[in-house]
Design an enzyme around this catalytic site. Structure first.
Site, PDB file in Angstrom:
ATOM      1  CB  CYS A 196       1.895  -3.609   5.010  1.00 31.28           C
ATOM      2  SG  CYS A 196       0.103  -4.271   5.502  1.00 31.28           S
ATOM      3  CG  HIS A 226      -0.356  -0.004   2.579  1.00 35.26           C
ATOM      4  ND1 HIS A 226       0.209   1.313   3.071  1.00 35.26           N
ATOM      5  CD2 HIS A 226       0.015  -1.095   3.403  1.00 35.26           C
ATOM      6  CE1 HIS A 226       0.781   0.993   4.345  1.00 35.26           C
ATOM      7  NE2 HIS A 226       0.800  -0.479   4.440  1.00 35.26           N
TER       8      HIS A 226
END
Length: 354
Positions: A330, A314
């Protein structure tokens, strides 16, 4: 006027009949003697396996078959391919020819028909024109072993195209055609030649190519898009059609919350996604909540590419974290970079995290 008595006529007729019978008996005896004298002689035109035996006696016929049929069969069968050679000799092939039985069959064929037809054929130079099949036995198992030896030496299996994905990138191993001999045709050639004194006994092992199950083009389609992440180098590389397309700097999980290594697939995608906060101690008061995509507190900026168990790629507004172990697992990217990546990567694309 002279008169002939009926008795005289009958006497003359009897004499003529008796004379005719005597002639027939003499002729029959002569024919019988002529035929009997040739009882062991083979008629003209009779052959065995292409070897002419007409006019020969049993002994002569057997000698000729020994010379012209059996000896040629003792020559080895030879198979060539490229610079390799294989042989099958008479001992291994267990070649056996029953010459006596072949001569008996030739004589029996010559004696076919009646006494008069045989004699007439002989006297007028008639022919039977029969080519009898030779009585030759051999080991078909030995022929199969020969073919198998050729196959083991010549054949190679087709190799599927493969792709190896590692920290170094994407390595492609092209597909390779296989090679197979025409085994059934070669088997038939050997079987036909091994019992024939006139057939060639040297063959070339013909081959044909076999196709791989997975071709290079199919592999390119399967791995049209691949992402390789190197956590130690904080680098994401995008491969298109198995070739490096773009490289981006990233941030990965901090100590204790490391980004999981392994090979995965992009599971889902979203633009300006909501953040489903995991029920983890590090989430504090936000644990279990859903933060809308337009909420300034949502750390998932611009784009989301889901990977595994809540871990994904992201965007981030914390540009200073790029190049560090900074996330909760992440992969973070600069927002312009993640927007570019999003458009290039479909759901299902392979991703390898090293």
């Amino acid at each position: 006027m002279a008169y002939t008595s009926a008795c005289s006529v009958r006497t003359k007729s009897s004499i003529l009949v008796a004379a005719s019978l005597a002639v027939l008996v003499v002729l029959g005896g002569a024919l019988y003697a002529y035929d009997h004298a040739r009882a062991d002689e083979i008629s003209a035109g009779v052959k065995v396996g292409g070897v002419p035996l007409g006019g020969l006696t049993r002994a002569q016929a057997q000698a000729r078959l020994e010379r012209d049929l059996l000896r040629p069969l003792e020559r080895p069968v030879v198979i060539h391919h490229a610079n390799k050679t294989w042989k099958l000799g008479p001992t291994e092939a267990r070649i056996h020819a029953d010459l006596g039985a072949m001569v008996d069959e030739a004589v029996a064929r010559s004696r076919s028909g009646g006494l008069f037809s045989r004699s007439w054929r002989s006297l007028t130079g008639g022919r039977l024109d029969d080519d009898l099949r030779p009585m030759v036995q051999f080991s078909d198992a030995a022929v199969i072993r020969l073919v198998d030896r050729v196959r083991r030496s010549v054949e190679r299996p087709a190799k599927d195209a493969t792709v190896k994905i590692s920290a170094a990138g994407v390595t492609q191993v092209p597909a390779q055609d296989g090679l197979a001999i025409q085994a059934s045709a070669l088997h038939r050639q050997i079987r036909a030649a091994i019992t024939s004194p006139t057939a060639g006994r040297t063959f070339v092992a013909r081959t044909h190519h076999t196709d791989p199950k997975v071709t290079t083009d199919e592999l390119k389609h399967k791995y049209e898009t691949v992402i390789v992440i190197n956590r130690n180098q904080f680098r994401l590389r995008l491969f298109k059609d198995l070739k490096l397309s773009q490289t981006f700097p990233i941030a990965v999980g901090r100590v204790g919350l490391e980004t999981p290594a392994g090979q995965y697939k992009i599971a889902n995608k979203a633009i300006d996604p909501a953040w489903h906060v995991p029920n983890s101690p590090w989430a504090g008061k936000l644990a279990g909540k859903v933060i809308p995509g337009d909420d300034p507190t949502n750390p998932i900026k611009a784009r989301w590419l889901g990977v595994y168990d809540g871990v994904g790629i992201h965007g981030t507004n914390d540009d200073a974290s790029i190049g560090h172990n900074a996330s909760h697992g992440c992969i973070r990217m600069h927002i312009p970079d993640v927007e570019k990546l999003y458009d290039e990567v479909p759901v299902g694309a392979a991703i390898y995290i090293a």
